[in-house]
Design an enzyme around this catalytic site. Structure first.
Site, mmCIF file in Angstrom:
data_model
loop_
_atom_site.group_PDB
_atom_site.id
_atom_site.type_symbol
_atom_site.label_atom_id
_atom_site.label_comp_id
_atom_site.label_asym_id
_atom_site.label_seq_id
_atom_site.Cartn_x
_atom_site.Cartn_y
_atom_site.Cartn_z
ATOM 1 C CB SER A 69 -0.834 0.042 1.225
ATOM 2 O OG SER A 69 -0.162 0.369 2.365
ATOM 3 C CG ASP A 70 1.147 5.815 -1.390
ATOM 4 O OD1 ASP A 70 2.121 6.117 -0.499
ATOM 5 O OD2 ASP A 70 0.945 6.692 -2.263
ATOM 6 C CD1 TRP A 71 4.601 5.418 5.026
ATOM 7 C CD2 TRP A 71 4.673 4.440 3.159
ATOM 8 N NE1 TRP A 71 5.858 4.590 4.869
ATOM 9 C CE2 TRP A 71 5.924 3.840 3.682
ATOM 10 C CE3 TRP A 71 4.447 3.778 1.785
ATOM 11 C CZ2 TRP A 71 6.790 3.016 3.538
ATOM 12 C CZ3 TRP A 71 5.312 2.719 1.465
ATOM 13 C CH2 TRP A 71 6.322 2.285 1.994
ATOM 14 N N GLY A 72 -0.470 4.524 4.367
ATOM 15 C CA GLY A 72 -1.920 5.338 4.901
ATOM 16 C C GLY A 72 -3.153 4.959 3.805
#
Length: 876
Positions: A339-342
């Site tokens: 995932s992208d961060w968050g």
């Protein structure tokens, strides 16, 4: 593992893959797969030897004049689904060169032993250990499993430099080479150069114990106002995909993985974590997925990073169609998805969809949700095992590939950054040959604008790098001239681009006393960054006012632009020269100086269109998307596809760039006047340097469908090659096109198809300058569409099986469908004949668009539901 190659034009091209890198079973599988590939490609039979490995023999090829690296990466799981190795070797355009860099000779293979070991280890893990593995260990790593001796791997931001944080803040990174951003590198159109930059990044990653570099970013530039456009390559998926593949191969040649991002349709910064990118299936595949498909197919990144946004209402992090059906099943991706961060929304849904790694870690929060879902039977253990195994395979692969390094050559990498920046600079205007500046003749040079001494060389946000050094154009020009006294300077504006009457007066005085004035302008950090989109295409008013003020008192003005994306130029007709220097990295000052004085000949070409005004852009009235939704109503028509099809004159077109020399496009030849869609077409063009100095030209090939059966752009880029020519020298550039270069994505069959017809091949130096043209006829059998209750009568008429029932269906309507009888018409007045023909045409138009499912009701039951169902079964 090395890829041995022989490049004799007479003997063809040989790929030798040593057998020691394959187990016996694996070796046999490769042989079987490649034998099938060879038969479909009609190539010579390969020779197999258990001791020497697999030998592939490709047909004889001509002189390679492009600068594209040539690497093949294979994962065993992929070959079980398709003949990846040969397919990917052959999908490169023939213009690819043999690079001298190490990256050009490395094949990065995940061994079957690694896959087997990952499977075995996962089978020994507890549910908690699997769930832990799928969650990041803090911000920059994965969890080890000490009990089973599973190591952790670390990652860090890129893409144009190593931003390894030492304290968790963006500004606390290690010292690393800041290379040109993607928008700059893409303007080089040089795959070999991008590969060399990737190789250097891989070496620096090794020096800082980084196993995966988070990049490259290849989302399309849907709007020039996108705040993160400086991190993305292009508005064209072929250019972006090819350069991304080169970058990935370069990095991964060093045993360091890449994370291709942001998958997918991530085109605005405004409310990016909640926004839904809403678009049709064809646009998704032809524009927004194509670059990812090329990069995944040609370079095999270890990782793909999913985007923050939703796609048609479904979060990218839990989008099974994207992560499983398209990425893995259709494209054969065998790495892991993070995932992208968050970006994680529902962790369990993400696991089911194929999201392997959550970043950053969420402690026990999402881990416990995975465990709970397994215990309740809501998440099947085999799904968890598969997702864990995909991640663990790359973790183990990294452990075998990664070789720590004590450091890297700072000076050598700075010099490479200078070369990359120099080749990315685009000469947009050069009236009266004001450039290059002749230092021996020019004694007084005014350097105006704060960027001359305090350059903007990179974007803001997660990609921000702490450079090993920074060069300023002022200092570099002084070095090249060997005399500072001939240069004068005025700052012109402050850090935010604001100017004052005093600053303008100072700039005028400095410019008036010089023989030539070079004004440095562009966009400050506050104008473009990750996290927010640009408000307009304009530069700060202070920059525009400064240029206008200088142009009033000095007839010889050159403007040097430092910006990450397109800008407007209201002063363009008042200056003689314009250089687009982009955000060219830490060595951009030296590169600018090199171009200004002619030490290097500019060869960059725009990788994005520069519009005249924001209202002319494809999304001029609809960007960014608001209220949680972005509607991609422009469909396929972004970038030059929009401007060319709608005949809108841009400020500077896609692919445009001047040189200090001139090139002539002299001849185009096709290997055949007609071709079957299953065959390939060789296009050969001749290009000559007709100027006085050596230079490089980007040869661009576009395809135009003469009479398209479906909506298509005026033309589309399909191949390119960068050639270097001495004065008077000619090059023969060859491209090989295949079915995909003529195809469009068909939503009925959910695949790519080629319409039979005429296609014009156009070749030249920019999207608006294509002097060489040749038409080829393409034969193709269109796949029959499945006929259903919703199919119209005209679909039965055009269907190979359905056409036999077309007359029966027309009769069932009960309407008069007879062609007007000539004898009958002859007895009518001219007005009556016209009316009769008009009524028949209207009737047939109405009926041909009539869905067959409505026939039972329309015929008042004379054509029954049973008859309809029986007919539909007959046509399949």
């Amino acid at each position: 593992m090395r890829l041995s190659k022989g490049t004799s034009p007479d003997s063809g091209l040989d790929f030798g893959i040593p057998a020691r890198h394959f187990g016996l079973r694996w070796h046999s599988a490769v042989a079987t797969a490649l034998s099938g590939a060879l038969s479909t490609r009609k190539l010579k039979t390969p020779h197999w030897a258990s001791e020497s490995g697999v030998a592939l023999r490709l047909p004889p090829q001509s002189k390679f004049v492009s600068s594209s690296p040539d690497i093949i990466s294979v994962v065993p799981a992929t070959l079980s689904r398709r003949t990846t190795l040969l397919d990917e070797a052959m999908c490169y355009h023939e213009s690819m060169a043999r690079s001298n860099s190490a990256a050009a000779h490395v094949v990065n293979v995940v061994s079957p032993q690694t896959v087997s070991k990952a499977k075995s280890l996962v089978s020994q893990m507890t549910t908690e250990e699997k769930a832990t593995l799928l969650s990041g260990n803090g911000w920059w790593g994965t969890h080890p499993v000490d009990r089973l001796k599973v190591p952790s791997i670390s990652m860090t931001d890129g893409p144009h430099g190593i931003r390894k944080s030492q304290s968790g803040t963006i500004s606390s990174g290690v010292d690393a080479t800041c290379f040109p951003t993607a928008s700059a590198l893409a303007s080089s159109w040089n795959e070999n150069l991008v590969g060399r930059v990737g190789e250097a990044l891989g070496k620096e990653a090794r020096a800082y114990d980084v196993h995966i570099l988070l990049g490259p970013g290849i989302n399309m530039k849907r709007s020039p106002l996108g705040g993160r456009n400086f991190e993305y390559f292009s508005e064209d998926p072929v250019l972006a995909g090819k350069l991304a593949a080169a970058y990935i191969r370069g990095v991964q040649s060093q045993g360091v993985g890449t994370s291709l991002k942001h998958f997918a349709v991530n085109n605005q910064e405004f409310e990016r974590m909640l926004n839904s990118s809403n678009l049709d299936e064809r646009t998704l595949h032809e524009i927004y997925l194509r670059a990812f498909e090329i990069a995944v197919g040609e370079a095999k990144p270890w990782c793909v990073m999913c985007a923050y946004n939703k796609i048609n209402g479904i979060h990218a992090a839990e989008n099974e169609e994207l992560l499983k059906n398209i990425l893995r099943e259709k494209w054969g991706f065998s790495g892991f998805v993070m995932s992208d961060w968050g970006a994680v929304n529902n962790r369990v849904s993400g696991v089911k969809a194929g999201l392997n790694l959550e970043m950053p870690g969420s402690g026990r929060f999402n881990r416990d949700k995975i465990i709970e879902a397994v215990n309740k039977g809501e998440l099947a253990e085999e799904i968890l095992d598969r997702v864990a195994q995909e991640l663990l395979t790359i973790v183990l692969h990294s452990a075998t590939q990664f070789k720590p390094a004590p450091g890297f050559d700072i000076e050598k990498h700075h010099e490479l950054a200078r070369v990359a920046a120099g080749e990315s600079i685009v000469l947009l205007k050069n009236e009266r040959n004001i450039l290059p500046i002749q230092l021996k003749k020019t004694k007084k040079i005014a350097l105006i604008g704060r960027f001359a001494k305090e350059p903007r060389y990179q974007g803001a946000g997660s990609s921000q790098v702490k450079p090993t050094k920074v060069s300023a154009a002022y200092d570099e020009l002084v070095k090249l001239a060997g005399d500072e006294s001939r240069f004068s300077y005025a700052p012109g504006y402050d850090d935010e681009g604001n100017t004052t009457k005093a600053l303008l007066n100072e700039a005028r005085a400095v410019a008036k006393s010089a023989e030539v004035a070079i004004v440095f302008a562009g966009l400050p950090d506050s104008y473009e960054s990750e996290g927010f989109d640009r408000q307009s295409l304009e530069m700060p008013a202070g920059h525009n006012d400064l240029i206008a003020a200088v142009a009033k008192v000095q007839p010889n003005v050159v403007v040097v632009l430092m910006n990450g994306a397109a800008v407007t130029m209201p002063w363009l007709d008042r200056v003689q020269g314009v250089l687009e220097a982009w955000l060219g990295g830490q060595a951009n000052g030296g590169a600018i100086a090199d171009v200004l004085v002619g030490k290097i000949n500019p060869s960059g070409k725009l990788s994005e269109t520069f519009p005249q005004r924001v209202e002319d852009t494809p999304t001029g009235t609809d960007f960014p998307g608001l209220d949680g939704n972005a509607y991609y109503g422009e469909r396929l028509f972004i970038g030059y596809r929009h401007y060319d099809t709608r005949k809108i004159e841009p400020l500077f077109p896609f692919g445009f760039g001047l040189s200090y020399t001139r090139f002539a496009y002299e001849e185009i030849k096709l290997s055949a006047a007609t071709m079957d869609a299953k065959e390939s077409l060789t296009v050969e063009v001749k290009v000559r340097n007709i100027g006085r100095v050596a230079g490089k030209e980007v040869v661009q090939l576009y395809v135009h469908e003469v009479q398209p059966r479906v909506m298509r752009p005026e033309k589309e880029l399909k191949a390119f090659a960068k050639v270097e020519l001495k004065p008077g020298e000619q090059a023969k550039v060859k491209f090989v096109l295949n079915a995909r270069d003529f195809a469009h994505y068909d939503v009925a069959c959910h695949d790519w198809i080629v319409n039979p017809g005429q296609f014009e091949i156009r070749v030249g130096g920019s999207s608006r300058d294509l002097p060489l043209k040749k038409v080829v006829g393409v034969k193709s059998a269109l796949p029959p569409r499945r006929l259903t209750r919703e199919s119209m009568l005209k679909e039965f008429r055009d269907h190979p099986r359905g056409k036999a029932y077309y007359g029966e269906l027309l009769a069932a309507t009960g309407m008069d469908v007879r062609e007007p009888d000539p004898a009958e018409l002859s007895r009518l007045t001219p007005g009556e004949r016209s009316e009769r023909k008009k009524v028949h045409a209207m009737t047939m138009s109405f009926l041909n668009d009539f869905p067959v499912g409505k026939l039972p009701a329309w015929s008042e039951g004379r054509f029954s539901e049973a008859q309809l169902e029986k007919l539909l079964k007959k046509v399949g």
